[in-house]
Design a protein around this motif. Structure first.
Motif, PDB file in Angstrom:
ATOM      1  N   PRO A 145     -95.876  30.540 -19.646  1.00 57.83           N
ATOM      2  CA  PRO A 145     -96.798  29.436 -19.352  1.00 57.83           C
ATOM      3  C   PRO A 145     -96.453  28.131 -20.046  1.00 57.83           C
ATOM      4  O   PRO A 145     -96.864  27.059 -19.598  1.00 57.83           O
ATOM      5  CB  PRO A 145     -98.158  29.971 -19.814  1.00 57.83           C
ATOM      6  CG  PRO A 145     -97.837  31.034 -20.811  1.00 57.83           C
ATOM      7  CD  PRO A 145     -96.551  31.646 -20.343  1.00 57.83           C
ATOM      8  N   SER A 146     -95.645  28.212 -21.122  1.00 56.10           N
ATOM      9  CA  SER A 146     -95.257  26.978 -21.820  1.00 56.10           C
ATOM     10  C   SER A 146     -94.351  26.110 -20.964  1.00 56.10           C
ATOM     11  O   SER A 146     -94.127  24.933 -21.281  1.00 56.10           O
ATOM     12  CB  SER A 146     -94.590  27.303 -23.161  1.00 56.10           C
ATOM     13  OG  SER A 146     -93.594  28.300 -23.017  1.00 56.10           O
ATOM     14  N   ASN A 195     -93.750  30.421 -25.024  1.00 53.95           N
ATOM     15  CA  ASN A 195     -94.773  31.467 -25.000  1.00 53.95           C
ATOM     16  C   ASN A 195     -94.385  32.448 -23.890  1.00 53.95           C
ATOM     17  O   ASN A 195     -94.308  32.070 -22.720  1.00 53.95           O
ATOM     18  CB  ASN A 195     -96.129  30.797 -24.707  1.00 53.95           C
ATOM     19  CG  ASN A 195     -97.267  31.756 -24.474  1.00 53.95           C
ATOM     20  OD1 ASN A 195     -97.124  32.782 -23.817  1.00 53.95           O
ATOM     21  ND2 ASN A 195     -98.440  31.407 -24.979  1.00 53.95           N
ATOM     22  N   LEU A 196     -94.134  33.701 -24.232  1.00 57.49           N
ATOM     23  CA  LEU A 196     -93.697  34.692 -23.250  1.00 57.49           C
ATOM     24  C   LEU A 196     -94.690  35.850 -23.162  1.00 57.49           C
ATOM     25  O   LEU A 196     -95.212  36.325 -24.170  1.00 57.49           O
ATOM     26  CB  LEU A 196     -92.319  35.266 -23.605  1.00 57.49           C
ATOM     27  CG  LEU A 196     -91.146  34.284 -23.705  1.00 57.49           C
ATOM     28  CD1 LEU A 196     -89.868  35.037 -24.052  1.00 57.49           C
ATOM     29  CD2 LEU A 196     -90.968  33.509 -22.417  1.00 57.49           C
ATOM     30  N   LEU A 232     -80.344  37.068 -17.829  1.00 63.84           N
ATOM     31  CA  LEU A 232     -80.746  36.054 -16.857  1.00 63.84           C
ATOM     32  C   LEU A 232     -80.574  34.645 -17.410  1.00 63.84           C
ATOM     33  O   LEU A 232     -80.036  33.764 -16.748  1.00 63.84           O
ATOM     34  CB  LEU A 232     -82.208  36.270 -16.445  1.00 63.84           C
ATOM     35  CG  LEU A 232     -82.833  35.150 -15.607  1.00 63.84           C
ATOM     36  CD1 LEU A 232     -82.193  35.100 -14.222  1.00 63.84           C
ATOM     37  CD2 LEU A 232     -84.345  35.321 -15.508  1.00 63.84           C
ATOM     38  N   THR A 233     -81.056  34.428 -18.619  1.00 69.17           N
ATOM     39  CA  THR A 233     -81.116  33.070 -19.169  1.00 69.17           C
ATOM     40  C   THR A 233     -79.845  32.647 -19.896  1.00 69.17           C
ATOM     41  O   THR A 233     -79.676  31.463 -20.211  1.00 69.17           O
ATOM     42  CB  THR A 233     -82.291  32.961 -20.149  1.00 69.17           C
ATOM     43  OG1 THR A 233     -82.089  33.885 -21.246  1.00 69.17           O
ATOM     44  CG2 THR A 233     -83.610  33.266 -19.452  1.00 69.17           C
ATOM     45  N   LYS A 234     -78.971  33.621 -20.171  1.00 70.84           N
ATOM     46  CA  LYS A 234     -77.737  33.360 -20.929  1.00 70.84           C
ATOM     47  C   LYS A 234     -78.032  32.861 -22.344  1.00 70.84           C
ATOM     48  O   LYS A 234     -77.207  32.177 -22.965  1.00 70.84           O
ATOM     49  CB  LYS A 234     -76.829  32.350 -20.199  1.00 70.84           C
ATOM     50  CG  LYS A 234     -76.550  32.683 -18.750  1.00 70.84           C
ATOM     51  CD  LYS A 234     -75.949  34.063 -18.579  1.00 70.84           C
ATOM     52  CE  LYS A 234     -75.687  34.380 -17.113  1.00 70.84           C
ATOM     53  NZ  LYS A 234     -75.297  35.808 -16.926  1.00 70.84           N
ATOM     54  N   ILE A 252     -86.142  27.978 -23.611  1.00 71.22           N
ATOM     55  CA  ILE A 252     -85.272  28.827 -22.793  1.00 71.22           C
ATOM     56  C   ILE A 252     -85.077  28.101 -21.459  1.00 71.22           C
ATOM     57  O   ILE A 252     -85.912  28.199 -20.551  1.00 71.22           O
ATOM     58  CB  ILE A 252     -85.891  30.219 -22.582  1.00 71.22           C
ATOM     59  CG1 ILE A 252     -86.239  30.855 -23.941  1.00 71.22           C
ATOM     60  CG2 ILE A 252     -84.946  31.119 -21.797  1.00 71.22           C
ATOM     61  CD1 ILE A 252     -86.957  32.190 -23.834  1.00 71.22           C
ATOM     62  N   PRO A 253     -84.003  27.341 -21.314  1.00 73.55           N
ATOM     63  CA  PRO A 253     -83.851  26.384 -20.205  1.00 73.55           C
ATOM     64  C   PRO A 253     -83.946  26.980 -18.809  1.00 73.55           C
ATOM     65  O   PRO A 253     -84.516  26.383 -17.910  1.00 73.55           O
ATOM     66  CB  PRO A 253     -82.463  25.784 -20.451  1.00 73.55           C
ATOM     67  CG  PRO A 253     -82.206  25.997 -21.906  1.00 73.55           C
ATOM     68  CD  PRO A 253     -82.873  27.282 -22.255  1.00 73.55           C
TER      69      PRO A 253
END
Length: 489
Positions: A355-356, A369-370, A401-403, A317-318
């Motif tokens: 954290p990833s 990892n979310l 947010l992340t699109k 997720i950039p």
């Protein structure tokens, strides 16, 4: 012959107490109902290759944590690599995003861009907060708070006015900053102390210094590395850990705790330390030996519970940072549902940790990892249907947010954790996640006592007693109890 101590529970306060007691020469045994140490800071791994910290994810006040290692001749770097996060976190508002940089000078630029003159005001705020941090974290938090006489000293008397014990945090912040976003940014750290910023003493601006000025960190391998490091130190000092060992009773004879009942077996000790939830530890005693009644606990103000989701995503997720706070909705409305109305929020605020972004070992390659966390009132009914409703709200806002569209279809691991889980796993009163609130009426001597007033050799430690909620205070709490036992020998 060495005096024997039983410690019930292996959260941060329990491991801390056991390590210090071991160093003092006691024979210490820690009894943990789970199959691993850490309490709320446990960790689990999935077959699909994800590693999830179950609880704490903000490594703040690094100097206080470092003090524990120093006490045993170590440094944290002897056990794990600590990474300074930049940005420390991102805060999402309805009409803007605000990144909190690692550099304090850059943080001043962020403030100045939102409110002219606020960089100098931030300097003044942080100078005041630093003073409170130094006095609060050196003078106040290390006291057992058994009586007020402990606080009678020239230094504390001289500091009293500057510590702002009688003014509230919201008004204090508003004296420095008028911009709403800056006010919310400064109020955020105290939310988990257990009350609205308007009911928290201004003393706790020390949290802003301990976070924003000292920085936000991440231990490679996860927060659990701190648990493992502390356990290793305890074991080096002779402490024995016993897992899958559930303590169901504390035996008392002649006003002394003589034994604990563990998996239906009686084991005898000279001292007992309850590092489990304070209220639960009391239920292991006959009612006549308890410090507090049920009505006492029901009258207390608790820090929040929370809804947590552990999520594994099969792609990167950039645009996501390590820490992201979703504050698009009104802060006070959510706070009121936690402390006043005690209901599920209509327009929730929440937090996502990824954290990833920092640690490639907590997720398979090209995966994320979310960790979703939404603070809640204690005692709520948390059906799977309700949990899922709020998860859908949170992940849709993450998509905005992340699109990244349709994130739900990319989930390859999913687990929820909420009020009822805190109760079943930790015997947490009302399913609290963070202990007892740090309101003025529940500070220092006004917190539940670390000593049992009716049983001479029974002690309590953890986030429901002094000094209060949070990882560093819990570590300090263990040290306070160990010192108190040592004084009574």
């Amino acid at each position: 012959m060495h005096k024997k101590v039983a410690v019930i529970g292996s959260g941060f306060s329990g491991i801390s107490a056991s390590a210090y007691l071991g160093k003092m020469g006691y024979e210490v045994h820690v009894f943990e109902k789970h199959d691993q140490p850490g309490g709320r800071a446990r960790q689990f791994k999935t077959d699909s290759g994800f590693t999830f910290d179950m609880g704490p994810s903000w490594y703040w006040m690094p100097d206080i944590i470092e003090n524990f290692f120093n006490d045993f001749g170590y440094k944290s770097k002897d056990f794990y690599e600590l990474v300074a996060l930049n940005p420390q976190f991102e805060m999402i508002f309805a009409d803007a995003k605000l990144n909190v940089p690692q550099s304090y000078e850059e943080l001043k630029n962020v403030f100045e861009s939102l409110e002219k003159g606020s960089a100098k005001k931030l300097d003044a705020f942080m100078l005041d907060a630093k003073y409170k941090y130094q006095v609060g974290m050196q003078e106040f938090v290390n006291k057992p708070s058994i009586n007020w006489l402990e606080y009678v000293s020239p230094k504390i008397a001289k500091s009293a006015l500057k510590l702002d014990l009688l003014s509230n945090f919201r008004d204090f912040v508003a004296k420095y900053f008028k911009n709403k976003k800056l006010q919310v940014l400064m109020e955020f750290p105290v939310i988990f102390l257990g009350a609205s910023p308007k009911n928290i003493p201004a003393l706790y601006s020390l949290m802003n210094y301990g976070g924003y000025a000292l920085g936000t960190f991440y231990p490679q391998g996860g927060f659990y590395q701190l648990v493992l490091a502390m356990k290793k130190i305890a074991e080096e000092n002779g402490v024995k850990f016993h897992f899958n060992q559930n303590v169901t009773e504390i035996k008392v004879e002649n006003k002394r705790a003589t034994a604990i009942k563990v998996n239906n077996t009686e084991l005898f000790f000279d001292y007992i330390v309850g590092s489990s939830d304070y209220h639960h530890t009391e239920t292991l005693l006959e009612k006549k030996y308890r410090n507090y009644t049920e009505s006492y606990w029901s009258s207390k103000t608790f820090a929040p519970s929370c809804l947590i989701y552990y999520i594994g995503i099969n792609q990167k997720i950039p645009k996501l940072k390590h820490h992201t706070l979703f504050f698009e909705n009104e802060l006070d409305n959510h706070i009121d549902t936690i402390y006043t109305n005690k209901k599920w929020p209509e327009k929730p605020l929440f937090y996502v940790c990824c954290p990833s972004k920092t640690d490639p070992n907590v997720a398979p390659k090209e995966n994320e990892n979310l960790f979703f966390l939404m603070p809640l009132a204690i005692g709520l009914n948390d059906t799977e249907e309700t949990r899922e409703k709020y998860f859908n709200l949170m992940i849709s806002r993450l998509e905005n947010l992340t699109k990244v569209s349709d994130l739900k279809s990319k989930i390859i691991y999913k687990k929820s954790y909420c009020v009822s889980d805190f109760i079943s796993d930790y015997n947490a009163y009302g399913g609290n996640a963070y202990g007892l609130a740090n309101t003025l009426k529940q500070t220092a001597v006004l917190k539940p006592k670390i000593i049992n007033k009716k049983v001479k050799n029974l002690y309590y430690t953890g986030q429901l007693t002094v000094p209060g909620p949070g990882v560093p205070p819990s570590i300090i709490s263990g040290k306070i109890v160990a010192n108190q036992i040592y004084k009574q020998k």
